[in-house]
Design a protein around this motif. Structure first.
Motif, short mmCIF file in Angstrom:
data_model
loop_
_atom_site.label_atom_id
_atom_site.label_comp_id
_atom_site.label_asym_id
_atom_site.label_seq_id
_atom_site.Cartn_x
_atom_site.Cartn_y
_atom_site.Cartn_z
N GLN A 43 2.74 6.99 -6.88
CA GLN A 43 1.73 7.78 -7.58
C GLN A 43 1.79 9.25 -7.13
O GLN A 43 1.71 10.17 -7.95
CB GLN A 43 0.34 7.22 -7.30
CG GLN A 43 0.10 5.83 -7.89
CD GLN A 43 -1.28 5.29 -7.54
OE1 GLN A 43 -2.05 5.95 -6.84
NE2 GLN A 43 -1.57 4.10 -8.00
N LEU A 44 1.94 9.46 -5.83
CA LEU A 44 1.97 10.83 -5.31
C LEU A 44 3.23 11.58 -5.73
O LEU A 44 3.21 12.81 -5.87
CB LEU A 44 1.87 10.79 -3.78
CG LEU A 44 0.54 10.32 -3.20
CD1 LEU A 44 0.65 10.09 -1.71
CD2 LEU A 44 -0.57 11.34 -3.48
N ALA A 45 4.32 10.84 -5.91
CA ALA A 45 5.60 11.48 -6.25
C ALA A 45 5.68 11.91 -7.70
O ALA A 45 6.50 12.77 -8.04
CB ALA A 45 6.75 10.52 -5.93
N ILE A 105 5.92 18.03 1.91
CA ILE A 105 6.01 16.59 2.17
C ILE A 105 6.57 15.89 0.94
O ILE A 105 6.10 16.10 -0.18
CB ILE A 105 4.63 16.02 2.53
CG1 ILE A 105 4.10 16.69 3.80
CG2 ILE A 105 4.71 14.50 2.72
CD1 ILE A 105 2.69 16.28 4.17
N CYS A 106 7.56 15.07 1.15
CA CYS A 106 8.21 14.33 0.07
C CYS A 106 7.60 12.93 -0.02
O CYS A 106 7.35 12.29 1.01
CB CYS A 106 9.71 14.24 0.34
SG CYS A 106 10.60 13.30 -0.92
N TYR A 107 7.35 12.46 -1.26
CA TYR A 107 6.84 11.10 -1.46
C TYR A 107 7.80 10.26 -2.30
O TYR A 107 7.46 9.15 -2.71
CB TYR A 107 5.45 11.14 -2.11
CG TYR A 107 4.40 11.76 -1.22
CD1 TYR A 107 3.87 11.06 -0.15
CD2 TYR A 107 3.94 13.07 -1.43
CE1 TYR A 107 2.91 11.62 0.68
CE2 TYR A 107 2.99 13.64 -0.60
CZ TYR A 107 2.48 12.91 0.45
OH TYR A 107 1.53 13.47 1.28
N ASP A 108 8.98 10.79 -2.56
CA ASP A 108 9.99 10.06 -3.32
C ASP A 108 10.57 8.95 -2.44
O ASP A 108 11.17 9.21 -1.40
CB ASP A 108 11.10 11.03 -3.74
CG ASP A 108 12.16 10.37 -4.60
OD1 ASP A 108 12.22 9.12 -4.66
OD2 ASP A 108 12.95 11.11 -5.22
N ALA A 109 10.38 7.69 -2.85
CA ALA A 109 10.79 6.54 -2.03
C ALA A 109 12.29 6.49 -1.79
O ALA A 109 12.74 5.79 -0.87
CB ALA A 109 10.32 5.25 -2.69
N GLU A 110 13.06 7.21 -2.58
CA GLU A 110 14.51 7.24 -2.35
C GLU A 110 14.88 8.26 -1.27
O GLU A 110 16.00 8.23 -0.75
CB GLU A 110 15.25 7.55 -3.64
CG GLU A 110 15.10 6.46 -4.71
CD GLU A 110 15.92 6.75 -5.94
OE1 GLU A 110 16.60 7.81 -5.95
OE2 GLU A 110 15.91 5.94 -6.87
N GLN A 123 0.79 -1.22 0.00
CA GLN A 123 0.00 0.00 0.00
C GLN A 123 0.83 1.28 0.00
O GLN A 123 0.66 2.13 -0.86
CB GLN A 123 -0.96 0.01 1.21
CG GLN A 123 -1.91 1.19 1.18
CD GLN A 123 -2.97 1.08 2.25
OE1 GLN A 123 -2.89 0.23 3.12
NE2 GLN A 123 -3.97 1.95 2.19
N LEU A 124 1.73 1.41 0.95
CA LEU A 124 2.43 2.69 1.08
C LEU A 124 3.31 3.01 -0.11
O LEU A 124 3.20 4.08 -0.71
CB LEU A 124 3.25 2.70 2.37
CG LEU A 124 2.45 2.75 3.67
CD1 LEU A 124 3.38 2.67 4.88
CD2 LEU A 124 1.60 4.00 3.75
N LEU A 125 4.21 2.11 -0.48
CA LEU A 125 5.13 2.41 -1.58
C LEU A 125 4.41 2.59 -2.91
O LEU A 125 4.74 3.53 -3.65
CB LEU A 125 6.21 1.33 -1.67
CG LEU A 125 7.18 1.31 -0.48
CD1 LEU A 125 8.19 0.18 -0.64
CD2 LEU A 125 7.90 2.65 -0.33
#
Length: 340
Positions: free
Chosen positions: A42-44, A119-124, A35-37
């Motif tokens: 999508q958000l990033a 807010i950052c949504y970049d998984a890196e 779910q989260l990643l």
């Protein structure tokens, strides 16, 4: 006792203690992958975000990814994560999507606000994680385990750590930490002060809390729904609890709060009962209510916190809510649970 024998005898206890780690860590692993990643990807997309340097910890409550429960669950999670961030000197923020927390509470000694574009949504660059409370594994060790897992997450080398949680490791200093973070907005304070005054002033009244969930069929949440032909007898049993408390303090008003508007309406026949008007919804199940509707939960919470005694009524059907307990903790009201 020889060390080897002592270690063998303590093995069941050590294994039992580790049960607290297992469901929390498994939940985080599954939710991050499923779910989260995916949501963060999508958000990033096409969303640049600046960085001011240094690590920021954000207590997250998003409608599409929330694992935070209702109002008191969210507040205890906020206080618990803030407690650890304060200890480590980490920057702490709160993102509370629905309802907008700033409509009801303002920063007091610490500015926890953050805008969506910060807010950052970049998984890196960001690490989203979950820490849940498991009511089926209730024990004094659970808060300690939650705190250890949080510290483990906070060590990760990311610009932002997003924590989704209803953990309660900050209970020991709940009232102090809460007041560092929050003060009531003028609108909320005006309403809360009005009802406290109607009850005779702070610490001049007692309160009783009923947490039915869907039992009476008029509240949207999980749980059992009583058949219609059983509801009246059940309501009468609940009212008898209120009447019994009134007999011990006949000169006092009794504040009654509940998630059932129908039950509260029935209490109008009891002249010594005070009910705060308005409908209530569960924030984890309803995302489209009005500001006024969400306000009712906040008003209930702060008027409860000013009672001299708060009683949570329980049986094998009602939910063991933390709403009454944390409200009592806020201003050090006496707290008790009574079975009917």
């Amino acid at each position: 006792m020889k060390p080897i024998v002592k270690n063998i005898l303590s093995l069941p206890y050590r294994l039992y203690s580790r049960l607290y780690y297992i469901p929390i860590i498994i939940h985080n692993f599954i939710c991050r992958r499923r779910q989260l990643l995916p949501t963060y990807r999508q958000l990033a997309a096409g969303k640049p975000v600046g960085s001011d340097g240094g690590k920021t910890v954000i207590l997250m409550v998003r409608n599409d990814t929330t694992f935070s429960g209702g109002l008191s669950d969210r507040l205890r999670g906020i206080v618990s994560v803030y407690d650890e961030c304060k200890r480590q000197g980490l920057k702490f923020k709160v993102y509370f999507e629905t309802p907008q927390l700033a409509d009801y509470l303002e920063p007091n000694q610490y500015d926890w606000r953050i805008e969506e574009d910060q807010i950052c949504y970049d998984a890196e660059r960001v690490y989203p994680c979950t820490i849940l409370t498991y009511h089926r594994i209730e024990d004094r060790r659970q808060p300690k385990v939650q705190k250890r897992i949080l510290r483990w997450y906070l060590k990760k080398n990311y610009e932002q750590i997003h924590v989704y949680t209803n953990m309660y490791s900050g209970d020991e200093n709940y009232g102090t930490l809460f007041r560092e973070l929050f003060k009531l907005t003028p609108d909320l304070k005006e309403q809360a002060d009005y009802h406290v005054a109607q009850l005779g002033g702070a610490k001049q009244y007692s309160a009783i809390v009923f947490r039915f969930r869907q039992l009476l069929g008029d509240f949207r949440e999980g749980g059992e729904i009583l058949p219609e032909n059983e509801r009246e007898a059940y309501i009468q049993r609940c009212m008898s609890v209120i009447e019994k408390q009134h007999q011990t303090s006949e000169n006092e008003k009794i504040l009654v709060t509940s998630d059932s508007t129908m039950f509260l309406n029935r209490l109008s026949i009891l002249p010594y009962v005070y009910v705060i008007p308005g409908d209530v919804v569960h924030m984890g199940f309803t995302y489209d209510a009005s500001k006024k509707t969400y306000m009712k939960s906040f008003v209930d919470y702060f008027v409860l916190s000013n009672a001299k005694k708060v009683t949570l009524v329980r049986d094998d059907k009602m939910y063991h809510s933390g709403f009454a307990l944390r409200a009592a903790m806020l201003n050090k009201a006496e707290y008790k649970e009574t079975w009917m």
